[in-house]
Design a protein around this motif. Structure first.
Motif, short mmCIF file in Angstrom:
data_model
loop_
_atom_site.label_atom_id
_atom_site.label_comp_id
_atom_site.label_asym_id
_atom_site.label_seq_id
_atom_site.Cartn_x
_atom_site.Cartn_y
_atom_site.Cartn_z
N ASN A 85 6.98 4.19 2.02
CA ASN A 85 6.13 3.44 1.11
C ASN A 85 6.31 1.97 1.40
O ASN A 85 7.27 1.35 0.97
N VAL A 123 5.27 -2.21 1.62
CA VAL A 123 4.95 -3.19 0.60
C VAL A 123 3.53 -3.70 0.75
O VAL A 123 3.16 -4.67 0.12
N SER A 144 20.11 -0.85 1.99
CA SER A 144 19.56 -1.47 0.77
C SER A 144 20.12 -2.88 0.66
O SER A 144 21.06 -3.25 1.37
N SER A 149 17.17 -10.57 -0.52
CA SER A 149 15.85 -10.00 -0.84
C SER A 149 14.72 -10.86 -0.28
O SER A 149 13.73 -10.33 0.23
N ARG A 161 9.82 -0.72 4.17
CA ARG A 161 10.54 -0.64 2.89
C ARG A 161 10.17 0.67 2.22
O ARG A 161 8.99 1.01 2.11
N GLU A 162 11.19 1.40 1.76
CA GLU A 162 10.95 2.64 1.02
C GLU A 162 11.69 2.56 -0.29
O GLU A 162 12.90 2.34 -0.33
N LYS A 163 10.96 2.74 -1.37
CA LYS A 163 11.54 2.70 -2.72
C LYS A 163 12.03 4.10 -3.08
O LYS A 163 11.30 5.08 -2.94
N ARG A 164 13.28 4.20 -3.51
CA ARG A 164 13.87 5.46 -3.97
C ARG A 164 14.55 5.18 -5.29
O ARG A 164 15.63 4.58 -5.31
N TRP A 204 16.30 1.69 -6.14
CA TRP A 204 16.70 1.04 -4.90
C TRP A 204 15.57 1.03 -3.89
O TRP A 204 14.77 1.95 -3.83
N ALA A 205 15.54 0.00 -3.05
CA ALA A 205 14.63 -0.06 -1.92
C ALA A 205 15.48 -0.04 -0.66
O ALA A 205 16.51 -0.72 -0.58
N TYR A 224 15.53 -0.36 3.60
CA TYR A 224 14.82 -1.01 4.69
C TYR A 224 15.25 -0.41 6.01
O TYR A 224 16.41 -0.08 6.21
#
Length: 123
Positions: free
Chosen positions: A2, A4, A58, A74, A88-91, A94-95, A97
């Motif tokens: 996912n 940005v 992260s 960040s 970037r993957e949001k879980r 937390w994101a 990279y």
């Protein structure tokens, strides 16, 4: 993954080293990506992420090794992501990279003179 959003600094299709003049818009896009790349903290971030056990990290994984605050890390991660160098993957909260290998290779190809590229492929 996912991301940005769309990459703002897509790389030009032609290298400034191929013997033809690069178009102004292409030069500006490439310069934007190289500007994102050319910061010592960002180079370290790329290296830390690439060398992480899963090839991803992260913000919390990166603050201590860099010795920078979370907002600063960040900020650098956002610039690298917008340049198309990181995904970037949001879980949950937390994101994570990870590097975009094709973007790193594209930069290398754009900056390698055509004769050297042919030599590298022949090996």
């Amino acid at each position: 993954m996912n991301g940005v959003g769309p990459v703002k600094s897509a790389l030009p299709a032609i290298s400034p080293l191929v013997g033809e003049p690069i178009k102004r818009a292409d030069a500006e896009r490439l310069a934007g990506v190289l500007k994102a790349f050319a910061d010592p903290a960002r180079l370290r971030l790329l290296s830390l992420i690439q060398s992480a056990p899963e090839g991803e990290a992260s913000v919390s994984d990166l603050t201590a090794p860099l010795g920078l605050s979370q907002p600063t890390v960040s900020h650098h991660l956002r610039i690298l992501t917008e340049a198309g160098l990181l995904e970037r993957e949001k879980r949950g909260v937390w994101a994570y990279y990870r590097l975009v290998p094709s973007a790193i290779k594209a930069i290398a190809d754009l900056l390698t003179p055509p004769r050297k590229r042919a030599t590298k492929r022949a090996r």
